[in-house]
Design a protein around this motif. Sequence first.
Motif, PDB file in Angstrom:
ATOM      1  N   LEU A 107       0.818  -1.221   0.000  1.00 52.69           N
ATOM      2  CA  LEU A 107       0.000   0.000   0.000  1.00 52.69           C
ATOM      3  C   LEU A 107       0.848   1.266   0.000  1.00 52.69           C
ATOM      4  CD1 LEU A 107      -2.797  -0.982   2.568  1.00 52.69           C
ATOM      5  CD2 LEU A 107      -2.979  -0.910   0.085  1.00 52.69           C
ATOM      6  N   ARG A 108       2.158   1.109  -0.070  1.00 54.92           N
ATOM      7  CA  ARG A 108       3.038   2.283   0.029  1.00 54.92           C
ATOM      8  C   ARG A 108       2.821   3.254  -1.134  1.00 54.92           C
ATOM      9  NH1 ARG A 108       6.854  -1.854   1.575  1.00 54.92           N
ATOM     10  NH2 ARG A 108       7.123  -1.818   3.845  1.00 54.92           N
ATOM     11  N   LYS A 109       2.602   2.718  -2.337  1.00 61.75           N
ATOM     12  CA  LYS A 109       2.424   3.625  -3.487  1.00 61.75           C
ATOM     13  C   LYS A 109       1.151   4.456  -3.341  1.00 61.75           C
ATOM     14  CE  LYS A 109       0.127   0.319  -6.595  1.00 61.75           C
ATOM     15  NZ  LYS A 109       0.194  -0.335  -7.931  1.00 61.75           N
ATOM     16  N   TYR A 110       0.140   3.898  -2.664  1.00 65.86           N
ATOM     17  CA  TYR A 110      -1.082   4.667  -2.416  1.00 65.86           C
ATOM     18  C   TYR A 110      -0.804   5.785  -1.410  1.00 65.86           C
ATOM     19  CZ  TYR A 110      -3.390   0.890  -4.890  1.00 65.86           C
ATOM     20  OH  TYR A 110      -3.765  -0.024  -5.852  1.00 65.86           O
ATOM     21  N   GLY A 111       0.026   5.479  -0.423  1.00 66.70           N
ATOM     22  CA  GLY A 111       0.412   6.500   0.542  1.00 66.70           C
ATOM     23  C   GLY A 111       1.194   7.624  -0.112  1.00 66.70           C
ATOM     24  N   LEU A 112       2.090   7.279  -1.028  1.00 67.97           N
ATOM     25  CA  LEU A 112       2.876   8.298  -1.731  1.00 67.97           C
ATOM     26  C   LEU A 112       1.994   9.144  -2.640  1.00 67.97           C
ATOM     27  CD1 LEU A 112       6.017   6.151  -2.652  1.00 67.97           C
ATOM     28  CD2 LEU A 112       5.884   7.977  -0.934  1.00 67.97           C
ATOM     29  N   THR A 113       1.040   8.500  -3.319  1.00 65.66           N
ATOM     30  CA  THR A 113       0.115   9.242  -4.192  1.00 65.66           C
ATOM     31  C   THR A 113      -0.722  10.225  -3.380  1.00 65.66           C
ATOM     32  OG1 THR A 113      -0.018   7.370  -5.731  1.00 65.66           O
ATOM     33  CG2 THR A 113      -1.774   9.023  -5.850  1.00 65.66           C
ATOM     34  N   LEU A 114      -1.240   9.755  -2.251  1.00 65.38           N
ATOM     35  CA  LEU A 114      -2.040  10.628  -1.386  1.00 65.38           C
ATOM     36  C   LEU A 114      -1.205  11.777  -0.842  1.00 65.38           C
ATOM     37  CD1 LEU A 114      -4.314   8.186   0.668  1.00 65.38           C
ATOM     38  CD2 LEU A 114      -5.063  10.063  -0.802  1.00 65.38           C
ATOM     39  N   THR A 115       0.056  11.494  -0.499  1.00 66.87           N
ATOM     40  CA  THR A 115       0.944  12.543   0.002  1.00 66.87           C
ATOM     41  C   THR A 115       1.122  13.643  -1.038  1.00 66.87           C
ATOM     42  OG1 THR A 115       2.141  10.951   1.387  1.00 66.87           O
ATOM     43  CG2 THR A 115       3.249  13.030   0.900  1.00 66.87           C
ATOM     44  N   ALA A 116       1.418  13.245  -2.275  1.00 68.12           N
ATOM     45  CA  ALA A 116       1.622  14.224  -3.341  1.00 68.12           C
ATOM     46  C   ALA A 116       0.345  15.033  -3.596  1.00 68.12           C
ATOM     47  CB  ALA A 116       2.065  13.509  -4.619  1.00 68.12           C
ATOM     48  N   ALA A 117      -0.801  14.345  -3.670  1.00 64.46           N
ATOM     49  CA  ALA A 117      -2.069  15.039  -3.936  1.00 64.46           C
ATOM     50  C   ALA A 117      -2.418  16.004  -2.813  1.00 64.46           C
ATOM     51  CB  ALA A 117      -3.190  14.012  -4.118  1.00 64.46           C
ATOM     52  N   LEU A 118      -2.162  15.591  -1.571  1.00 64.53           N
ATOM     53  CA  LEU A 118      -2.481  16.449  -0.419  1.00 64.53           C
ATOM     54  C   LEU A 118      -1.595  17.688  -0.397  1.00 64.53           C
ATOM     55  CD1 LEU A 118      -4.094  16.840   2.185  1.00 64.53           C
ATOM     56  CD2 LEU A 118      -2.343  15.502   3.389  1.00 64.53           C
ATOM     57  N   ILE A 119      -0.302  17.527  -0.653  1.00 66.60           N
ATOM     58  CA  ILE A 119       0.620  18.673  -0.656  1.00 66.60           C
ATOM     59  C   ILE A 119       0.210  19.685  -1.726  1.00 66.60           C
ATOM     60  CG2 ILE A 119       2.990  19.376  -1.181  1.00 66.60           C
ATOM     61  CD1 ILE A 119       3.922  16.774   0.157  1.00 66.60           C
ATOM     62  N   VAL A 120      -0.098  19.199  -2.929  1.00 64.41           N
ATOM     63  CA  VAL A 120      -0.494  20.101  -4.017  1.00 64.41           C
ATOM     64  C   VAL A 120      -1.806  20.802  -3.680  1.00 64.41           C
ATOM     65  CG1 VAL A 120      -1.181  20.232  -6.439  1.00 64.41           C
ATOM     66  CG2 VAL A 120       0.728  18.775  -5.780  1.00 64.41           C
ATOM     67  N   GLN A 121      -2.764  20.061  -3.139  1.00 62.15           N
ATOM     68  CA  GLN A 121      -4.077  20.633  -2.838  1.00 62.15           C
ATOM     69  C   GLN A 121      -3.994  21.703  -1.746  1.00 62.15           C
ATOM     70  OE1 GLN A 121      -6.632  20.945  -4.318  1.00 62.15           O
ATOM     71  NE2 GLN A 121      -8.525  20.456  -3.260  1.00 62.15           N
TER      72      GLN A 121
END
Length: 353
Positions: A280-294
């Motif tokens: 599930l690490r790639k999902y965590g990284l995707t969410l991290t990137a999306a949250l930072i940008v948002q």
Amino acid sequence: MRLFSFKSLIYFTFLLSLCVIALGAYTRLTEAGLGCPDWPGCYGFILVPQSTEQQLAAQQIFPSSPLEVEKAWNEMVHRYFAGSLGILILLINVLAWRRKYAPKLLPAFLLVTVIFQALLGMWTVTMALMPIVVMGHLLGGFITASLLLLLVLRVRQQERKSTAIFSSMLHSPRSSSSYLKVLALGALFVVVGQIALGGWTASNYAAVACTQLPVCEGDWQGNFDPTAFEPIQPVHDSYQYGVLNYHQRVSIHVAHRIGAMVTTAILILLISFLLRTAGLRKYGLTLTAALIVQVSLGITNIVASLPLLVAVGHNVMGVVLLLSIVATNYRIYCGQQILQGSHLFAREGRNHG
């Protein structure tokens, strides 16, 4: 030779839904929601009136709504894309019922959703941008994209069915506890709630009611007005540019701001679990990137007084964040089911052996 496979059609429709959301945000933020005062046409025409004769006829039919060609085109392009999306979803349903193993229920639910979404689009115009309708229309677009993503994931899962039993042993999430499942599902509901708050903020023109960080200037606590969240507002000829007073708009903005803080905290907690869970690490990284940008776009909207492209980007990243959460939940729940199925398959194989 087929021009599009069933899978390609679903992928293309999903991407089109994201374009429709972006165009909808652009239409709203350029004040083009009433660029055409009728629906589904524009001043009685299929296209925006172009010739002098057409424009004179349009002015006679709608004397209280002067034609602004640029805004009218913004609105109509959005409608054309949205109409195309509806036609493609109908086509997906037709093909799904003709294919033996294709999902049936999800495309049908998608079709019902997009029909209701079309009604909300019509009511947005006929009810002159009533906030509850505008917010519902925004949520409908996000739900449509989420359902299309689920359909993409379902089709991919079916396509890999023959190898999923064995590959799941290596790629399914390990130790995805009940706590993680509840947290992921809770994060989904929190994000949806925050999107609804964002829609309410935009539809009531409260996005620039506060210009300071981290919460708001002035005595916003003392002036907080719960009536700002009443879904049905007094009847007005038009709700364009908002009908609420300053304190009500500040209350809405503050609620959205606090909601963003709560949402960020919950997502950080979820991300911390995802990054520590194998598979599930790639999902965590995707969410991290999306949250930072948002979060960055949200802060920029406040500091720079809602620049158009930044505001549109904030809407688009909102749906990206939602889709990331949807995909995460799908992986946690469905991945665990595949893993359980693989264990059962392996046990039966040993018994037969």
